[in-house]
Every structure is written in C-alpha cells, then in structure tokens.
Design a protein around this motif. Sequence first.
Motif, mmCIF file in Angstrom:
data_model
loop_
_atom_site.group_PDB
_atom_site.id
_atom_site.type_symbol
_atom_site.label_atom_id
_atom_site.label_comp_id
_atom_site.label_asym_id
_atom_site.label_seq_id
_atom_site.Cartn_x
_atom_site.Cartn_y
_atom_site.Cartn_z
ATOM 1 N N GLN A 181 0.862 -1.196 0.000
ATOM 2 C CA GLN A 181 0.000 0.000 0.000
ATOM 3 C C GLN A 181 0.894 1.240 0.000
ATOM 4 O OE1 GLN A 181 -3.316 0.537 -0.469
ATOM 5 N NE2 GLN A 181 -2.661 2.675 -0.469
ATOM 6 N N PRO A 182 0.962 1.936 -1.140
ATOM 7 C CA PRO A 182 1.851 3.116 -1.195
ATOM 8 C C PRO A 182 1.448 4.144 -0.141
ATOM 9 C CG PRO A 182 0.966 2.581 -3.353
ATOM 10 C CD PRO A 182 0.227 1.731 -2.384
ATOM 11 N N LYS A 183 2.467 4.848 0.351
ATOM 12 C CA LYS A 183 2.208 5.836 1.409
ATOM 13 C C LYS A 183 1.786 7.164 0.780
ATOM 14 C CE LYS A 183 6.166 3.795 3.767
ATOM 15 N NZ LYS A 183 6.968 3.452 2.597
ATOM 16 N N GLY B 210 7.029 3.517 -12.212
ATOM 17 C CA GLY B 210 6.052 4.163 -11.325
ATOM 18 C C GLY B 210 4.847 4.730 -12.055
ATOM 19 N N GLY B 211 4.858 4.711 -13.379
ATOM 20 C CA GLY B 211 3.722 5.261 -14.141
ATOM 21 C C GLY B 211 2.408 4.601 -13.755
ATOM 22 N N HIS B 212 2.456 3.293 -13.514
ATOM 23 C CA HIS B 212 1.210 2.600 -13.139
ATOM 24 C C HIS B 212 0.696 3.079 -11.786
ATOM 25 C CE1 HIS B 212 2.310 -0.982 -15.968
ATOM 26 N NE2 HIS B 212 1.731 0.016 -16.615
ATOM 27 N N ASN B 213 1.620 3.485 -10.911
ATOM 28 C CA ASN B 213 1.156 3.983 -9.609
ATOM 29 C C ASN B 213 0.581 5.392 -9.701
ATOM 30 O OD1 ASN B 213 1.883 1.589 -8.438
ATOM 31 N ND2 ASN B 213 2.799 2.576 -6.639
ATOM 32 N N ASN C 145 10.444 1.622 -3.407
ATOM 33 C CA ASN C 145 9.433 2.165 -2.475
ATOM 34 C C ASN C 145 9.263 3.665 -2.692
ATOM 35 O OD1 ASN C 145 9.037 -0.322 -1.418
ATOM 36 N ND2 ASN C 145 9.998 0.105 0.562
ATOM 37 N N PHE C 146 10.402 4.366 -2.915
ATOM 38 C CA PHE C 146 10.305 5.817 -3.117
ATOM 39 C C PHE C 146 9.401 6.118 -4.309
ATOM 40 C CE2 PHE C 146 11.341 9.762 -5.187
ATOM 41 C CZ PHE C 146 11.370 10.668 -4.133
ATOM 42 N N ASP C 147 9.701 5.490 -5.456
ATOM 43 C CA ASP C 147 8.898 5.798 -6.648
ATOM 44 C C ASP C 147 7.455 5.309 -6.497
ATOM 45 O OD1 ASP C 147 10.310 7.399 -8.467
ATOM 46 O OD2 ASP C 147 11.540 5.724 -9.116
ATOM 47 N N ALA C 148 7.265 4.159 -5.852
ATOM 48 C CA ALA C 148 5.890 3.651 -5.672
ATOM 49 C C ALA C 148 5.076 4.675 -4.872
ATOM 50 C CB ALA C 148 5.913 2.302 -4.958
ATOM 51 N N ASP C 149 5.657 5.207 -3.792
ATOM 52 C CA ASP C 149 4.938 6.173 -2.939
ATOM 53 C C ASP C 149 4.792 7.528 -3.639
ATOM 54 O OD1 ASP C 149 5.078 4.171 -1.041
ATOM 55 O OD2 ASP C 149 6.654 5.124 0.145
ATOM 56 N N CYS D 157 4.898 8.283 -6.835
ATOM 57 C CA CYS D 157 4.003 8.256 -7.997
ATOM 58 C C CYS D 157 2.542 8.189 -7.571
ATOM 59 C CB CYS D 157 4.328 7.056 -8.887
ATOM 60 S SG CYS D 157 5.886 7.275 -9.717
ATOM 61 N N TYR D 158 2.274 7.334 -6.582
ATOM 62 C CA TYR D 158 0.893 7.221 -6.104
ATOM 63 C C TYR D 158 0.432 8.587 -5.582
ATOM 64 C CZ TYR D 158 -3.156 5.187 -3.717
ATOM 65 O OH TYR D 158 -4.433 4.880 -3.319
ATOM 66 N N SER D 159 1.316 9.268 -4.868
ATOM 67 C CA SER D 159 0.966 10.588 -4.318
ATOM 68 C C SER D 159 0.760 11.612 -5.431
ATOM 69 C CB SER D 159 2.073 11.082 -3.374
ATOM 70 O OG SER D 159 2.229 10.187 -2.308
ATOM 71 N N LEU D 160 1.600 11.537 -6.483
ATOM 72 C CA LEU D 160 1.427 12.481 -7.615
ATOM 73 C C LEU D 160 0.071 12.275 -8.283
ATOM 74 C CD1 LEU D 160 4.934 12.295 -9.387
ATOM 75 C CD2 LEU D 160 3.956 14.320 -8.277
ATOM 76 N N GLY D 161 -0.303 11.005 -8.478
ATOM 77 C CA GLY D 161 -1.591 10.701 -9.120
ATOM 78 C C GLY D 161 -2.753 11.156 -8.257
#
Length: 547
Positions: A14-16, A81-84, A429-433, A435-439
């Motif tokens: 679960q991305p932060k 990270g695009g998918h996130n 983890n950095f990019d997953a979090d 990217c999710y935050s950017l989206g």
Amino acid sequence: MTKSALQIARAAYQPKLPKALKGAVKVKEGEPTQSVADQEAIKALFPNTYGMPLIQFVEGEAVNMPAINVGVILSGGQAPGGHNVISGLFDGIKALNKDSKLYGFILGPGGLVDHNYMELTSDIIDEYRNTGGFDIIGSGRTKLEKVEQFDKGLEIIKELGIKALVIIGGDDSNTNACVLAEYYAAKNCGVQVIGCPKTIDGDLKNEMIETSFGFDTACKTYSEVIGNIQRDCNSARKYWHFIKLMGRSASHIALECALQVQPNVCIVSEEVEEKNMSLDDVVTYIAQVVANRAAQGNNFGTVLIPEGLIEFIPAMKRLIAELNDFLAANASEFALIKKSHQREYIISKLSKENSEIYASLPEGVARQLTLDRDPHGNVQVSLIETEKLLSDMVAVKLAQWKEEGKYVGKFAAQHHFFGYEGRCAAPSNFDADYCYSLGYTASMLIANGKTGYMSSVRNTTAPAEEWIAGGVPITMMMNMERRHGEMKPVIQKALVKLDGAPFKAFAAQRERWAIETDYVYPGPIQYFGPTEVCDQATKTLQLEQGK
Ligand code: FBP
C-alpha cells in the motif's frame, strides 16, 4: 498475465500518502507566479493560464462531489512508477465519488487524437499496482501541438464526458499539456489539463518539483549492475569498462550512479561545456587516468559516460544546432539523397567550421548525427555509440603515449549501454509512494477545478507522511527556446548545476576514486526489509536537501 513471485507479493504493497491527502482536502493558495524567463513572451502566449498561484493541499472538510470522468495519457519514454500514478489518480477520483470513471488513451497522445481508448476499471488497475512499465495503456511520442489535434481530441473528450485530462510526461510532454490547457481554456471547453512530472532523466525539476518520477528506480537499477561490473572488474583486473548511461541531455543519471558506485571516471556533460572542452580534451582526461592507474599496475577501471555528452561538447553543439536547422528546412531534399552520398552532401552544405568537424568524425558517428530527430526535434543520442567512440580514441592516444614512453600498460576495453533496462523496473518504495501521491494529487487538482497545473509533491527526503502535496502552474517553468529553427515556449530543462551539492560532492572525491579502487556495490533494489535499505531517496535528492 503470468506473475512472478515478487509481483504477487508486491501487489499487496500500500503506497504511502502525505498526511494531508489521507482525508478531505482544501486548497491553500500561494503567491501569483511568473515564468522563469521571457515573462512578456510567455504571458502573451498563455493569457488564460499565466500567473496563476502556487497551490498546497491542506486538511479540509468533506464535501459531496459529483462523479467525474477523467482521461489519462502516458507520454514519451517509460519511467518506473507510471502505473502507480494511474492507480493514485484512480483511487483519488473514486474517493471523491465512487461513480467517477477513468479512461486511458492508448499508446500515448496519439490515442487521444485517434480516439483510441479504454476504460480503466478497478480489476484492471489492481493488476498493475506497484508494477513497472507503461503497458497498462502503452506510451508514445506523438507531439500534441496542432489545433487540428486538439480539436480531434476534444471530440472524444466530449463524447466520453471527460472533465479533465492528465498527461504523464517529461518536459516536452508537459509543455504540450500546457499549450492544450491554454487552448481549451481560451475556447471555454470546460476541459482541464493536468501534468505529472515523469522521466528517468531527472531533468524535469525545479524549486517546486523536487524530482521527476522514475529517476530513483532507474538510477538504482543501473547502479546495481555497474556495481556488479566493478566487482567483476576488480576480480579479473584486465578490462576497462566504458559504460554509457541514458539521459538524453542532462547528466543527472551518470552523476547519481557515480555517487552510488564510486567509479574511476565519470564524465559530466555540463562540466565539459562549462570548461569549453573539446573531444580531445575529454579523451586526454580519461587516458591520463588509465595511464596513472597503469603506473601502479592497475590495468582496469570503470568510466561512466552520459549519453548526451556529444551535444555538450561546444564544437559538437554548434554542429548539431546547424544540422538541426538544416535538416528541418531541407528534410524532403535530404530524404532523396542516396545513403552512400549523404555524408558528402552534408559536408557540402554546412558552414566551413561545422563541415570540417563533421568530416573529421568517424563515419558511424557522423551518420548517427543525421538520423531522424524524435518528434520533439531532439537528436536520438541513445543511438550514438559514444562509449565506443571514446574508448577507441583513448586506445589511439595510449598507443601514442606508449611510443613516447609516457605509458606502460595494457588497455582492453568492454562496452556497455544501460538505458532501457532501467525504464520499466518495478518501482522502488520511493517511486511507488511518490508516484501514487502524484496521481492522487492530480485528482485533487481536478476536483478543485484547476487547469494548466503540474502535480507537485515536496519535502520528499522526509517520511511520506510529511510530504507536501499541491500544484504548480506549468507556465511558471517556461522560457523561450529555439526548436526546429523557431522560437517556442518550452519548460526549461534542469541540467546538472556545477555549484550544486551533488556535483560538488562528486568533484571533492573524484581524484581519489580515479587512482584508488574504492568501488561501492549497491546491490539490487530491496522492496522488503529495513528502512535504511528499502526507503532511501537518491543521493542527488539527499544532497540537494542538505541531508
Ligand atoms: P522521456 O524524456 O520521454 O522520459 O525519455 C527519456 C529517455 O529515456 C532518454 O533518456 C532517452 O534518450 C530516450 O528516452 C530514448 O527514447 P526512445 O525510447 O524513443 O528510444
């Protein structure tokens, strides 16, 4: 889709999110903005989207939002990270209203123009959470710049009832996002356009955009393999490895990898330009390091080369600029020239200085400089074999020094190019979090009626809880530059700053790294385990933020 064990375990991550985005938000407006340069020209070109304020999201009261339909485009080169970004956007619009819908345009901006799209439902999104790649909808490099394209896009936007379009791209794609935002605003179409900062190159950054997504994962992937090569190199002690690293223009990737692995040589294009170095100067510098190590009995080492180097050697830069203008103006005539005559044809058309440089280049490199530009007018530097060019020239120089008695040693080179293998790695983890935050932030910009903004997440070396989410007017990042022979408004590329902390940290150590063998072996990206192994931001980001 057959999934690997890692992919299955990673899907549950679960991305932060920044604390402010965990519940309802409200907008806190900052000061009005202006472009980084050429204010009058940019203002005149963007009368509806110029000067808007910076935005920060803070905790607010929950309000009932109507369902919205949103379109999303992945533009340009892939970045982890695009998918996130897409899953964060999806979760964001669903949190506002569960009946909101997300449409993905297929294979980049061309999908919008050609009306090629698919609805991204929760089943589809769940398949792609925390994965690398852009394959959920594909990406492309079609340049959105003509009014006919904007109008064609508008047809499908209206048909699908889309309120906002999110363009995930680099500096060129976000420039186009801004032009599109302005066009739809001027025509009162009721369509918002939001950008998200993507590119492994790391050159879409400024005061408000701390890093572009994908840079972290790509650099960690390259550093892993460079580290492995260094260990091999230090075990066999018989090869010099010339390693070209992706990054079309700026040297951020090469510099970050150097900070991670401590190679014997890393060339930084921006320094080459600043010091007005010739190709021969660069070759002499590398050959000197080889000779110094050989004098200590060490006939091995590593050399990192940014792929954009060739364009930063001042004489080459002038040649490429003239070639760009010439090829843009004479494309059809050039296309008719037989391949075997193209070299002579170009030599006969260029100014004296450039024609001489062009004629002096090895045939392969000269040809690579006249190949098709990408749709944004850039030379495709990934296709130029700079690593071979440099090692061949170093070999010639060393042979000459040997004759003169200035060098005693053996020189055998291996060549590598690391680029594509890092662009679709499973996001760190950095990019997953991030990217999710950017989206998720993009969904909040949409909900608040914003257009012509780029999603911004800052304070990224702190824990994700403390990240600051908001929006930056894209016009704020623009200046006027010459493209295809004409002055155009574009987002200013962030090159390596020679007075910046990352370069200074490298420059302070490089002489020691050149002569000693003090390689660092970072190992593969870790997704599970202690935080100091899994959650570190890049050295670049840490040094820039004084960490
Ligand atoms: P973006 O700027 O679109 O993110 O692309 C970056 C990049 O990976 C460069 O580093 C590289 O020079 C280029 O794309 C390669 O392009 P292509 O994938 O078209 O070969």
